[in-house]
Design a protein around this motif. Sequence first.
Motif, PDB file in Angstrom:
ATOM      1  N   LEU A   1      23.643  22.811  45.010  1.00  9.23           N
ATOM      2  CA  LEU A   1      23.474  21.601  44.270  1.00  9.23           C
ATOM      3  C   LEU A   1      25.060  21.246  45.475  1.00  9.23           C
ATOM      4  O   LEU A   1      25.439  19.933  46.706  1.00  9.23           O
ATOM      5  N   ILE A   2      25.780  22.403  45.494  1.00 13.72           N
ATOM      6  CA  ILE A   2      27.382  21.812  46.308  1.00 13.72           C
ATOM      7  C   ILE A   2      26.957  22.244  48.219  1.00 13.72           C
ATOM      8  O   ILE A   2      27.140  20.998  48.491  1.00 13.72           O
ATOM      9  N   ALA A   3      26.139  23.224  48.398  1.00 15.64           N
ATOM     10  CA  ALA A   3      25.884  22.477  49.841  1.00 15.64           C
ATOM     11  C   ALA A   3      25.128  20.883  49.897  1.00 15.64           C
ATOM     12  O   ALA A   3      25.274  20.755  50.951  1.00 15.64           O
ATOM     13  N   ALA A   4      24.071  20.953  49.267  1.00 19.21           N
ATOM     14  CA  ALA A   4      23.328  19.734  49.059  1.00 19.21           C
ATOM     15  C   ALA A   4      24.195  18.342  49.697  1.00 19.21           C
ATOM     16  O   ALA A   4      24.633  17.356  50.218  1.00 19.21           O
ATOM     17  N   ALA A   5      25.583  18.585  48.888  1.00 20.67           N
ATOM     18  CA  ALA A   5      26.486  17.253  48.713  1.00 20.67           C
ATOM     19  C   ALA A   5      27.444  17.456  49.704  1.00 20.67           C
ATOM     20  O   ALA A   5      28.129  16.766  49.977  1.00 20.67           O
ATOM     21  N   ALA A   6      27.246  18.779  50.714  1.00 24.13           N
ATOM     22  CA  ALA A   6      28.162  18.601  51.254  1.00 24.13           C
ATOM     23  C   ALA A   6      28.263  18.343  53.106  1.00 24.13           C
ATOM     24  O   ALA A   6      28.371  17.276  53.564  1.00 24.13           O
ATOM     25  N   ALA A   7      26.031  18.420  53.218  1.00 21.12           N
ATOM     26  CA  ALA A   7      25.884  18.121  53.983  1.00 21.12           C
ATOM     27  C   ALA A   7      25.672  16.199  54.183  1.00 21.12           C
ATOM     28  O   ALA A   7      24.999  15.768  54.620  1.00 21.12           O
TER      29      ALA A   7
ATOM     30  N   MET B   1      26.453  14.997  37.735  1.00 20.60           N
ATOM     31  CA  MET B   1      27.240  14.925  38.930  1.00 20.60           C
ATOM     32  C   MET B   1      27.184  15.285  40.127  1.00 20.60           C
ATOM     33  O   MET B   1      28.406  14.437  40.747  1.00 20.60           O
ATOM     34  N   PHE B   2      26.103  15.545  40.589  1.00 20.35           N
ATOM     35  CA  PHE B   2      26.064  15.360  42.173  1.00 20.35           C
ATOM     36  C   PHE B   2      25.920  13.567  42.578  1.00 20.35           C
ATOM     37  O   PHE B   2      26.603  13.789  43.724  1.00 20.35           O
ATOM     38  N   GLY B   3      24.963  13.061  41.359  1.00 21.75           N
ATOM     39  CA  GLY B   3      25.241  11.901  42.626  1.00 21.75           C
ATOM     40  C   GLY B   3      26.346  10.890  42.374  1.00 21.75           C
ATOM     41  O   GLY B   3      27.204  10.502  42.919  1.00 21.75           O
ATOM     42  N   PHE B   4      27.095  11.220  41.102  1.00 24.61           N
ATOM     43  CA  PHE B   4      28.670  10.569  40.343  1.00 24.61           C
ATOM     44  C   PHE B   4      29.776  11.681  42.456  1.00 24.61           C
ATOM     45  O   PHE B   4      30.564  11.179  42.924  1.00 24.61           O
ATOM     46  N   VAL B   5      29.481  12.864  42.438  1.00 21.49           N
ATOM     47  CA  VAL B   5      30.649  13.722  43.768  1.00 21.49           C
ATOM     48  C   VAL B   5      29.878  13.426  45.087  1.00 21.49           C
ATOM     49  O   VAL B   5      31.322  12.680  45.615  1.00 21.49           O
TER      50      VAL B   5
END
Length: 127
Positions: free
Chosen positions: A48-54, A104-108
């Motif tokens: 999820l962190i990698a997807a958020a960064a990309a 949380m992913f969508g919020f970030v």
Amino acid sequence: MNNQGNLFKTSALTALATLLLAVVLYFVGSDAGGSAGTFVITAFILLLIAAAAALTVALFVYREDGRKPGSTPLIYAVIALPVSIVLFFLFIPTSVALLMLLGMFGFVTGLLALVAGLVKKLSIKTA
């Protein structure tokens, strides 16, 4: 295609692939216990962190054609922030951890898209 277009395509496809892989990993390994369960949850969160960064890179390098610069990240932020809040609060009655983590992913990513859109809007030079 220019370098910016290649970077956008690569980061957008990476974000989509890692997000889908994280969701599949959650469903496949959600019943694991002990150290295997810890590994699966850790891998899920790292994906999820990698997807958020990309996704953030894709929103920052996207060049709008025919629109005002910064409007696409702002549209994403306007959609992602309310949906993420709804997903996060759906976790309370359902106790499905995937809803909370995707919220949380969508919020970030929504906050990062808001920053990207505002930076693009404010950095436009007038003639």
